[in-house]
Design a protein around this motif. Structure first.
Motif, mmCIF file in Angstrom:
data_model
loop_
_atom_site.group_PDB
_atom_site.id
_atom_site.type_symbol
_atom_site.label_atom_id
_atom_site.label_comp_id
_atom_site.label_asym_id
_atom_site.label_seq_id
_atom_site.Cartn_x
_atom_site.Cartn_y
_atom_site.Cartn_z
ATOM 1 N N MET A 164 0.845 -1.197 0.000
ATOM 2 C CA MET A 164 0.000 0.000 0.000
ATOM 3 C C MET A 164 0.875 1.240 0.000
ATOM 4 N N THR A 165 0.520 2.206 -0.817
ATOM 5 C CA THR A 165 1.302 3.436 -0.913
ATOM 6 C C THR A 165 1.060 4.313 0.305
ATOM 7 N N LYS A 166 2.155 4.713 0.958
ATOM 8 C CA LYS A 166 2.044 5.431 2.218
ATOM 9 C C LYS A 166 2.503 6.878 2.052
ATOM 10 N N ILE A 167 1.630 7.798 2.425
ATOM 11 C CA ILE A 167 1.909 9.219 2.223
ATOM 12 C C ILE A 167 1.889 9.955 3.558
ATOM 13 N N LEU A 168 2.917 10.764 3.791
ATOM 14 C CA LEU A 168 2.953 11.603 4.985
ATOM 15 C C LEU A 168 2.519 13.022 4.619
ATOM 16 N N ILE A 169 1.596 13.565 5.406
ATOM 17 C CA ILE A 169 1.129 14.935 5.200
ATOM 18 C C ILE A 169 1.683 15.792 6.335
ATOM 19 N N VAL A 170 2.520 16.762 5.999
ATOM 20 C CA VAL A 170 3.040 17.682 7.019
ATOM 21 C C VAL A 170 2.415 19.046 6.725
ATOM 22 N N THR A 214 -2.263 6.987 4.937
ATOM 23 C CA THR A 214 -1.673 8.289 5.257
ATOM 24 C C THR A 214 -1.337 8.413 6.737
ATOM 25 N N GLU A 215 -0.363 9.296 7.002
ATOM 26 C CA GLU A 215 -0.117 9.764 8.357
ATOM 27 C C GLU A 215 -0.011 11.267 8.243
ATOM 28 N N LYS A 216 -0.333 11.967 9.314
ATOM 29 C CA LYS A 216 -0.215 13.420 9.221
ATOM 30 C C LYS A 216 0.411 13.980 10.495
ATOM 31 N N MET A 244 9.503 11.983 11.829
ATOM 32 C CA MET A 244 8.747 10.868 11.251
ATOM 33 C C MET A 244 9.405 10.372 9.959
ATOM 34 N N ILE A 245 9.899 11.314 9.146
ATOM 35 C CA ILE A 245 10.567 10.942 7.887
ATOM 36 C C ILE A 245 11.831 10.136 8.188
ATOM 37 N N LYS A 246 12.502 10.495 9.291
ATOM 38 C CA LYS A 246 13.725 9.771 9.670
ATOM 39 C C LYS A 246 13.417 8.362 10.151
ATOM 40 N N GLU A 247 12.311 8.241 10.889
ATOM 41 C CA GLU A 247 12.031 6.967 11.546
ATOM 42 C C GLU A 247 11.319 5.966 10.658
ATOM 43 N N ARG A 248 10.473 6.473 9.754
ATOM 44 C CA ARG A 248 9.642 5.567 8.973
ATOM 45 C C ARG A 248 9.892 5.735 7.484
ATOM 46 N N THR A 249 9.313 4.831 6.721
ATOM 47 C CA THR A 249 9.476 4.881 5.273
ATOM 48 C C THR A 249 8.158 5.292 4.635
ATOM 49 N N TYR A 250 8.212 6.341 3.834
ATOM 50 C CA TYR A 250 7.030 6.793 3.104
ATOM 51 C C TYR A 250 7.306 6.723 1.611
#
Ligand code: CA
Length: 227
Positions: free
Chosen positions: A1-7, A28-30, A40-46
């Motif tokens: 599943m494609t995972k997108i972070l919203i900042v 998604t995560e926001k 979050m970008i450092k810890e997880r993969t998006y």
């Protein structure tokens, strides 16, 4: 599943985008804060980051600059219409695209699809045409093999053999398999051709540089290990 972070610190926008992306099947995560976003970008993969510019904690351009030091995850910048945002600086800074708020959700979805498509085709091209094992690199399109910074001249057969072994890294390949794929089914030459060519490769790639790339698996064949 494609995972997108919203900042995005404008919570209404962040929630609206999250909802719409959810309908489209994206996970998604926001987060609403720049520092938290970078963590979050450092810890997880998006697969992709939607990055607002004006953020509390750390602004979007700074997040982009810092994250580009460790990841090439695609980024779409969210910019406010009347904010002074240098689009050239954003794209030079490693953003893949930008969209100006307020935006139609269809436009954002189209840009997300385009950026993900571009990333997928770039990734596929990279994995097919460029190999790295330790300090050995092979650029298949340019037909260039290097150990560290040194070019290594290989004959066509040596190149093809190394290419096949790199494409099957970590897989032990029998002499028969190598003969079939590198020399061809109709090869009627010496059956020890593989051993001879492995020796040539070792004398060019390993001995001058004091490294070990091709491993012999007794009674089976050869393998290049990516470790
Ligand atoms: Ca903002």
């Amino acid at each position: 599943m494609t995972k997108i972070l919203i900042v995005e610190d404008e919570e209404n926008i962040a929630r609206f985008v999250e909802l719409e992306l959810g309908y489209e099947g994206y996970e998604t995560e926001k987060c609403y804060d720049g520092r938290e976003g970078l963590a979050m970008i450092k810890e997880r993969t998006y697969d992709l980051v939607l990055l607002d510019i004006m953020l509390p904690g750390l602004n979007g351009m700074e997040i982009l600059r810092r994250m580009r030091q460790f990841t090439d995850t695609p980024v779409i910048m969210l910019t406010a219409r009347d904010a002074v945002f240098d689009k050239v600086a954003g794209l030079d800074g490693g953003a893949d695209d930008y969209i100006t708020k307020p935006f139609a959700i269809e436009e954002l979805l189209a840009r997300i699809r385009a950026v993900l498509r571009k990333r997928d085709s770039a990734g596929a091209a990279k994995s097919h045409n460029f190999f790295t094992v330790g300090i050995l690199t092979m650029d298949v399109d340019q037909r260039v093999v290097k150990v560290g910074d040194s070019h290594v001249d290989l004959t066509k057969r040596e190149f093809d053999l190394l290419h096949y072994m790199l494409a099957n890294v970590n897989i032990v390949l029998s002499r028969e398999t190598l003969l079939e794929h590198v020399w061809g089914f109709d090869y009627y030459g010496e059956t020890n051709a593989v051993d001879v060519y492995i020796r040539y490769l070792r004398s060019k790639l390993e001995e001058p540089f004091g490294i070990k790339i091709i491993h012999t698996v007794r009674g089976v064949g050869y393998v290049i290990k990516d470790e």
